[in-house]
Design a protein around this motif. Sequence first.
Motif, PDB file in Angstrom:
ATOM      1  N   PRO A  85       0.827  -1.203   0.000  1.00 19.50           N
ATOM      2  CA  PRO A  85       0.000   0.000   0.000  1.00 19.50           C
ATOM      3  C   PRO A  85       0.863   1.256   0.000  1.00 19.50           C
ATOM      4  O   PRO A  85       2.064   1.198   0.273  1.00 19.50           O
ATOM      5  CB  PRO A  85      -0.786  -0.123   1.312  1.00 19.50           C
ATOM      6  N   LEU A  86       0.233   2.379  -0.303  1.00 22.26           N
ATOM      7  CA  LEU A  86       0.921   3.666  -0.175  1.00 22.26           C
ATOM      8  C   LEU A  86       1.204   3.960   1.296  1.00 22.26           C
ATOM      9  O   LEU A  86       2.268   4.434   1.662  1.00 22.26           O
ATOM     10  CB  LEU A  86       0.044   4.800  -0.736  1.00 22.26           C
ATOM     11  N   THR A  87       0.187   3.673   2.126  1.00 25.70           N
ATOM     12  CA  THR A  87       0.227   4.013   3.550  1.00 25.70           C
ATOM     13  C   THR A  87      -0.292   2.847   4.370  1.00 25.70           C
ATOM     14  O   THR A  87      -1.257   2.195   3.965  1.00 25.70           O
ATOM     15  CB  THR A  87      -0.660   5.256   3.819  1.00 25.70           C
ATOM     16  N   VAL A  88       0.328   2.611   5.512  1.00 26.21           N
ATOM     17  CA  VAL A  88      -0.230   1.687   6.498  1.00 26.21           C
ATOM     18  C   VAL A  88      -0.522   2.477   7.767  1.00 26.21           C
ATOM     19  O   VAL A  88       0.159   3.452   8.079  1.00 26.21           O
ATOM     20  CB  VAL A  88       0.689   0.491   6.826  1.00 26.21           C
ATOM     21  N   ILE A  89      -1.566   2.040   8.451  1.00 24.78           N
ATOM     22  CA  ILE A  89      -1.963   2.671   9.711  1.00 24.78           C
ATOM     23  C   ILE A  89      -1.938   1.599  10.783  1.00 24.78           C
ATOM     24  O   ILE A  89      -2.587   0.559  10.647  1.00 24.78           O
ATOM     25  CB  ILE A  89      -3.357   3.307   9.595  1.00 24.78           C
ATOM     26  N   GLU A  90      -1.177   1.854  11.830  1.00 24.86           N
ATOM     27  CA  GLU A  90      -1.094   0.959  12.982  1.00 24.86           C
ATOM     28  C   GLU A  90      -1.595   1.713  14.210  1.00 24.86           C
ATOM     29  O   GLU A  90      -1.179   2.838  14.453  1.00 24.86           O
ATOM     30  CB  GLU A  90       0.347   0.479  13.213  1.00 24.86           C
ATOM     31  N   LEU A 121       8.322   0.515  15.690  1.00 25.65           N
ATOM     32  CA  LEU A 121       9.345   1.045  14.782  1.00 25.65           C
ATOM     33  C   LEU A 121       9.985  -0.059  13.947  1.00 25.65           C
ATOM     34  O   LEU A 121      10.305   0.161  12.775  1.00 25.65           O
ATOM     35  CB  LEU A 121      10.395   1.839  15.554  1.00 25.65           C
ATOM     36  N   ALA A 122      10.140  -1.246  14.515  1.00 28.60           N
ATOM     37  CA  ALA A 122      10.665  -2.371  13.737  1.00 28.60           C
ATOM     38  C   ALA A 122       9.688  -2.731  12.619  1.00 28.60           C
ATOM     39  O   ALA A 122      10.095  -3.023  11.485  1.00 28.60           O
ATOM     40  CB  ALA A 122      10.915  -3.572  14.647  1.00 28.60           C
ATOM     41  N   LYS A 123       8.398  -2.671  12.924  1.00 27.71           N
ATOM     42  CA  LYS A 123       7.378  -2.960  11.910  1.00 27.71           C
ATOM     43  C   LYS A 123       7.405  -1.878  10.828  1.00 27.71           C
ATOM     44  O   LYS A 123       7.362  -2.177   9.636  1.00 27.71           O
ATOM     45  CB  LYS A 123       6.007  -3.018  12.575  1.00 27.71           C
ATOM     46  N   PHE A 124       7.508  -0.602  11.233  1.00 23.95           N
ATOM     47  CA  PHE A 124       7.571   0.492  10.258  1.00 23.95           C
ATOM     48  C   PHE A 124       8.809   0.358   9.375  1.00 23.95           C
ATOM     49  O   PHE A 124       8.753   0.605   8.178  1.00 23.95           O
ATOM     50  CB  PHE A 124       7.573   1.851  10.970  1.00 23.95           C
ATOM     51  N   GLU A 125       9.923  -0.021   9.970  1.00 22.30           N
ATOM     52  CA  GLU A 125      11.145  -0.208   9.193  1.00 22.30           C
ATOM     53  C   GLU A 125      10.923  -1.265   8.110  1.00 22.30           C
ATOM     54  O   GLU A 125      11.339  -1.082   6.956  1.00 22.30           O
ATOM     55  CB  GLU A 125      12.279  -0.621  10.131  1.00 22.30           C
ATOM     56  N   GLY A 163       8.546  -0.903   0.541  1.00 18.89           N
ATOM     57  CA  GLY A 163       8.020   0.036  -0.445  1.00 18.89           C
ATOM     58  C   GLY A 163       6.842   0.878   0.011  1.00 18.89           C
ATOM     59  O   GLY A 163       6.345   1.710  -0.748  1.00 18.89           O
ATOM     60  N   VAL A 164       6.368   0.692   1.235  1.00 18.71           N
ATOM     61  CA  VAL A 164       5.317   1.559   1.773  1.00 18.71           C
ATOM     62  C   VAL A 164       5.914   2.959   1.917  1.00 18.71           C
ATOM     63  O   VAL A 164       7.067   3.113   2.307  1.00 18.71           O
ATOM     64  CB  VAL A 164       4.814   1.016   3.139  1.00 18.71           C
ATOM     65  N   GLN A 165       5.119   3.976   1.588  1.00 18.65           N
ATOM     66  CA  GLN A 165       5.669   5.330   1.543  1.00 18.65           C
ATOM     67  C   GLN A 165       5.362   6.189   2.760  1.00 18.65           C
ATOM     68  O   GLN A 165       6.053   7.164   3.014  1.00 18.65           O
ATOM     69  CB  GLN A 165       5.202   6.013   0.263  1.00 18.65           C
ATOM     70  N   SER A 166       4.303   5.835   3.512  1.00 19.16           N
ATOM     71  CA  SER A 166       4.055   6.533   4.781  1.00 19.16           C
ATOM     72  C   SER A 166       3.391   5.570   5.750  1.00 19.16           C
ATOM     73  O   SER A 166       2.671   4.654   5.348  1.00 19.16           O
ATOM     74  CB  SER A 166       3.207   7.802   4.592  1.00 19.16           C
ATOM     75  N   CYS A 167       3.683   5.784   7.037  1.00 18.47           N
ATOM     76  CA  CYS A 167       3.117   4.968   8.114  1.00 18.47           C
ATOM     77  C   CYS A 167       2.539   5.900   9.165  1.00 18.47           C
ATOM     78  O   CYS A 167       3.201   6.852   9.575  1.00 18.47           O
ATOM     79  CB  CYS A 167       4.190   4.099   8.762  1.00 18.47           C
ATOM     80  N   TRP A 168       1.313   5.596   9.572  1.00 14.46           N
ATOM     81  CA  TRP A 168       0.677   6.373  10.624  1.00 14.46           C
ATOM     82  C   TRP A 168       0.689   5.550  11.901  1.00 14.46           C
ATOM     83  O   TRP A 168       0.310   4.378  11.896  1.00 14.46           O
ATOM     84  CB  TRP A 168      -0.763   6.694  10.294  1.00 14.46           C
TER      85      TRP A 168
END
Length: 159
Positions: A84-89, A101-105, A111-116
């Motif tokens: 996806p472009l963005t994931v939200i956790e 942060l390990a998951k965001f990394e 290739g995800v471009q932003s994480c919330w």
Amino acid sequence: MEAAVEQLSDYERERGKPMPTLNHSIAQGNLNFALQLHYRTRYSILPEINLAMPEKPDTVPDLAIYPKLTADFLHDITSMTQMPLTVIEIVSPSQSNDDILAKFERYFKAGVQSCWLVLPSFKAISVYSAIGKYQFFTDETTLTDPLTGIELSLSEVFA
């Protein structure tokens, strides 16, 4: 004396993430509703979709935002290979900052471009564009994700 061993629920074992709480569920529902209300013609907002990560294990974000997808109800997909472009956790009380942060990394590497990162107890959301690079939005502000152009009043999320 032996230390108590924490038992994982079937949900936690199957999904590899903590059991959602009431506040988690309310925030997830409100976010999904607000995003669908304002952006469903531009994006596909998918709750709890399995992402086939390049490096195992797969992961299931609370919400994933894709460019608009077309459903094929005769042929389903059980695991998304396109990131996806963005994931939200949405953080759960049992999760540590290091876990998130390990998951965001992993997401950024895939290739995800932003994480919330949604913090229900603070009524706040951090929008990450890279590890260590984020904007912090609180209950009385409007979240802006520069990648997607999504703008969202946090009062809609934490109502």
